[in-house]
Design a protein around this motif. Sequence first.
Motif, PDB file in Angstrom:
ATOM      1  N   MET A   1       0.077  -4.990  -0.809  1.00  0.00           N
ATOM      2  CA  MET A   1      -1.127  -4.997   0.008  1.00  0.00           C
ATOM      3  C   MET A   1      -2.354  -5.126  -0.873  1.00  0.00           C
ATOM      4  SD  MET A   1      -1.418  -0.973   1.080  1.00  0.00           S
ATOM      5  CE  MET A   1       0.258  -0.891   1.660  1.00  0.00           C
ATOM      6  N   LYS A   2      -3.458  -5.513  -0.253  1.00  0.00           N
ATOM      7  CA  LYS A   2      -4.727  -5.547  -0.967  1.00  0.00           C
ATOM      8  C   LYS A   2      -5.250  -4.126  -1.082  1.00  0.00           C
ATOM      9  CE  LYS A   2      -6.469 -10.099  -0.276  1.00  0.00           C
ATOM     10  NZ  LYS A   2      -7.613 -10.552  -1.000  1.00  0.00           N
ATOM     11  N   GLU A   3      -6.032  -3.885  -2.104  1.00  0.00           N
ATOM     12  CA  GLU A   3      -6.592  -2.551  -2.294  1.00  0.00           C
ATOM     13  C   GLU A   3      -7.452  -2.144  -1.099  1.00  0.00           C
ATOM     14  OE1 GLU A   3      -8.808  -0.007  -5.740  1.00  0.00           O
ATOM     15  OE2 GLU A   3      -9.638  -1.957  -5.248  1.00  0.00           O
ATOM     16  N   SER A   4      -8.077  -3.094  -0.446  1.00  0.00           N
ATOM     17  CA  SER A   4      -8.929  -2.780   0.704  1.00  0.00           C
ATOM     18  C   SER A   4      -8.133  -2.244   1.900  1.00  0.00           C
ATOM     19  CB  SER A   4      -9.728  -4.017   1.115  1.00  0.00           C
ATOM     20  OG  SER A   4      -8.864  -5.066   1.466  1.00  0.00           O
ATOM     21  N   ASP A   5      -6.804  -2.448   1.917  1.00  0.00           N
ATOM     22  CA  ASP A   5      -5.963  -1.898   2.993  1.00  0.00           C
ATOM     23  C   ASP A   5      -5.665  -0.419   2.784  1.00  0.00           C
ATOM     24  OD1 ASP A   5      -5.815  -4.353   4.216  1.00  0.00           O
ATOM     25  OD2 ASP A   5      -3.895  -4.892   3.302  1.00  0.00           O
ATOM     26  N   ILE A   6      -5.961   0.093   1.601  1.00  0.00           N
ATOM     27  CA  ILE A   6      -5.716   1.497   1.297  1.00  0.00           C
ATOM     28  C   ILE A   6      -6.873   2.330   1.830  1.00  0.00           C
ATOM     29  CG2 ILE A   6      -5.416   3.197  -0.547  1.00  0.00           C
ATOM     30  CD1 ILE A   6      -4.174   0.915  -2.223  1.00  0.00           C
ATOM     31  N   MET A   7      -6.536   3.376   2.622  1.00  0.00           N
ATOM     32  CA  MET A   7      -7.563   4.194   3.241  1.00  0.00           C
ATOM     33  C   MET A   7      -8.012   5.341   2.353  1.00  0.00           C
ATOM     34  SD  MET A   7      -6.593   4.472   7.169  1.00  0.00           S
ATOM     35  CE  MET A   7      -5.020   3.742   7.527  1.00  0.00           C
ATOM     36  N   GLY A   8      -7.128   5.817   1.485  1.00  0.00           N
ATOM     37  CA  GLY A   8      -7.510   6.932   0.626  1.00  0.00           C
ATOM     38  C   GLY A   8      -6.398   7.332  -0.322  1.00  0.00           C
ATOM     39  N   VAL A   9      -6.783   8.115  -1.329  1.00  0.00           N
ATOM     40  CA  VAL A   9      -5.846   8.646  -2.311  1.00  0.00           C
ATOM     41  C   VAL A   9      -5.699  10.143  -2.040  1.00  0.00           C
ATOM     42  CG1 VAL A   9      -5.417   9.045  -4.759  1.00  0.00           C
ATOM     43  CG2 VAL A   9      -6.525   6.933  -4.022  1.00  0.00           C
ATOM     44  N   LEU A  10      -4.456  10.618  -1.952  1.00  0.00           N
ATOM     45  CA  LEU A  10      -4.203  12.043  -1.737  1.00  0.00           C
ATOM     46  C   LEU A  10      -4.276  12.761  -3.075  1.00  0.00           C
ATOM     47  CD1 LEU A  10      -1.187  11.705   0.693  1.00  0.00           C
ATOM     48  CD2 LEU A  10      -3.501  12.437   1.280  1.00  0.00           C
ATOM     49  N   GLU A  11      -5.193  13.723  -3.175  1.00  0.00           N
ATOM     50  CA  GLU A  11      -5.355  14.496  -4.400  1.00  0.00           C
ATOM     51  C   GLU A  11      -4.375  15.668  -4.389  1.00  0.00           C
ATOM     52  OE1 GLU A  11      -7.373  13.600  -6.847  1.00  0.00           O
ATOM     53  OE2 GLU A  11      -8.295  11.953  -5.753  1.00  0.00           O
ATOM     54  N   LYS A  12      -3.943  16.085  -5.554  1.00  0.00           N
ATOM     55  CA  LYS A  12      -2.994  17.205  -5.665  1.00  0.00           C
ATOM     56  C   LYS A  12      -3.686  18.516  -5.457  1.00  0.00           C
ATOM     57  CE  LYS A  12       0.141  14.750  -8.636  1.00  0.00           C
ATOM     58  NZ  LYS A  12       0.821  14.666  -9.887  1.00  0.00           N
TER      59      LYS A  12
ATOM     60  N   ASP B   1      -9.583   0.894  -7.982  1.00  0.00           N
ATOM     61  CA  ASP B   1      -9.811   2.338  -7.962  1.00  0.00           C
ATOM     62  C   ASP B   1      -8.504   3.124  -8.003  1.00  0.00           C
ATOM     63  OD1 ASP B   1     -12.593   2.197  -7.855  1.00  0.00           O
ATOM     64  OD2 ASP B   1     -12.595   2.003  -5.681  1.00  0.00           O
ATOM     65  N   VAL B   2      -7.398   2.483  -7.627  1.00  0.00           N
ATOM     66  CA  VAL B   2      -6.104   3.179  -7.641  1.00  0.00           C
ATOM     67  C   VAL B   2      -5.347   2.810  -8.903  1.00  0.00           C
ATOM     68  CG1 VAL B   2      -5.931   3.346  -5.143  1.00  0.00           C
ATOM     69  CG2 VAL B   2      -4.960   1.372  -6.296  1.00  0.00           C
ATOM     70  N   LYS B   3      -4.408   3.693  -9.272  1.00  0.00           N
ATOM     71  CA  LYS B   3      -3.595   3.424 -10.459  1.00  0.00           C
ATOM     72  C   LYS B   3      -2.141   3.750 -10.145  1.00  0.00           C
ATOM     73  CE  LYS B   3      -4.747   7.912 -12.458  1.00  0.00           C
ATOM     74  NZ  LYS B   3      -5.290   8.445 -11.253  1.00  0.00           N
ATOM     75  N   LYS B   4      -1.264   3.341 -11.012  1.00  0.00           N
ATOM     76  CA  LYS B   4       0.160   3.591 -10.852  1.00  0.00           C
ATOM     77  C   LYS B   4       0.399   5.100 -10.744  1.00  0.00           C
ATOM     78  CE  LYS B   4       4.565   2.660 -13.085  1.00  0.00           C
ATOM     79  NZ  LYS B   4       5.224   2.067 -14.233  1.00  0.00           N
ATOM     80  N   GLY B   5       1.204   5.493  -9.759  1.00  0.00           N
ATOM     81  CA  GLY B   5       1.526   6.897  -9.564  1.00  0.00           C
ATOM     82  C   GLY B   5       0.672   7.595  -8.517  1.00  0.00           C
ATOM     83  N   ASP B   6      -0.444   6.976  -8.090  1.00  0.00           N
ATOM     84  CA  ASP B   6      -1.287   7.586  -7.053  1.00  0.00           C
ATOM     85  C   ASP B   6      -0.538   7.636  -5.730  1.00  0.00           C
ATOM     86  OD1 ASP B   6      -3.452   8.005  -8.682  1.00  0.00           O
ATOM     87  OD2 ASP B   6      -4.615   6.301  -7.940  1.00  0.00           O
ATOM     88  N   ARG B   7      -0.714   8.741  -4.987  1.00  0.00           N
ATOM     89  CA  ARG B   7      -0.145   8.881  -3.647  1.00  0.00           C
ATOM     90  C   ARG B   7      -1.248   8.488  -2.669  1.00  0.00           C
ATOM     91  NH1 ARG B   7       4.505  12.264  -2.458  1.00  0.00           N
ATOM     92  NH2 ARG B   7       4.690  12.421  -0.214  1.00  0.00           N
ATOM     93  N   ILE B   8      -0.983   7.504  -1.820  1.00  0.00           N
ATOM     94  CA  ILE B   8      -2.028   6.909  -0.993  1.00  0.00           C
ATOM     95  C   ILE B   8      -1.675   6.939   0.492  1.00  0.00           C
ATOM     96  CG2 ILE B   8      -2.834   5.366  -2.823  1.00  0.00           C
ATOM     97  CD1 ILE B   8      -1.244   3.114  -1.303  1.00  0.00           C
TER      98      ILE B   8
END
Length: 96
Positions: free
Chosen positions: A85-96, A58-65
């Motif tokens: 890290m695994k993608e499951s360790d990411i809690m969320g993506v910060l939207e601009k 769900d995440v891509k290069k350049g995303d702020r997480i």
Amino acid sequence: MKLRPLHDRVVVRRVKEEEKTKGGIIIPDNAKEKPQEGVVVAVGAGAFGDDNERIPLDVKKGDRILFGKWSGTEVKVDGEDLLIMKESDIMGVLEK
């Protein structure tokens, strides 16, 4: 970058925290906590599901997480400190 993560892993560069508080107090290095915010530097191709189909990330290069305090493994690549890290360790993506 000479590092390509595998499967559902993500390479993250931590975002630098402010040196001062809003009130102007300078925070010494030993009192700072490691930031839980970063920028995705590289992503893997995705993990394989039960049906042997690849599940894209769900995440891509350049995303702020945002990620957990103890998430990931610290590595040094080309003199730069990064996290894997695994993608499951990411809690969320910060939207601009």
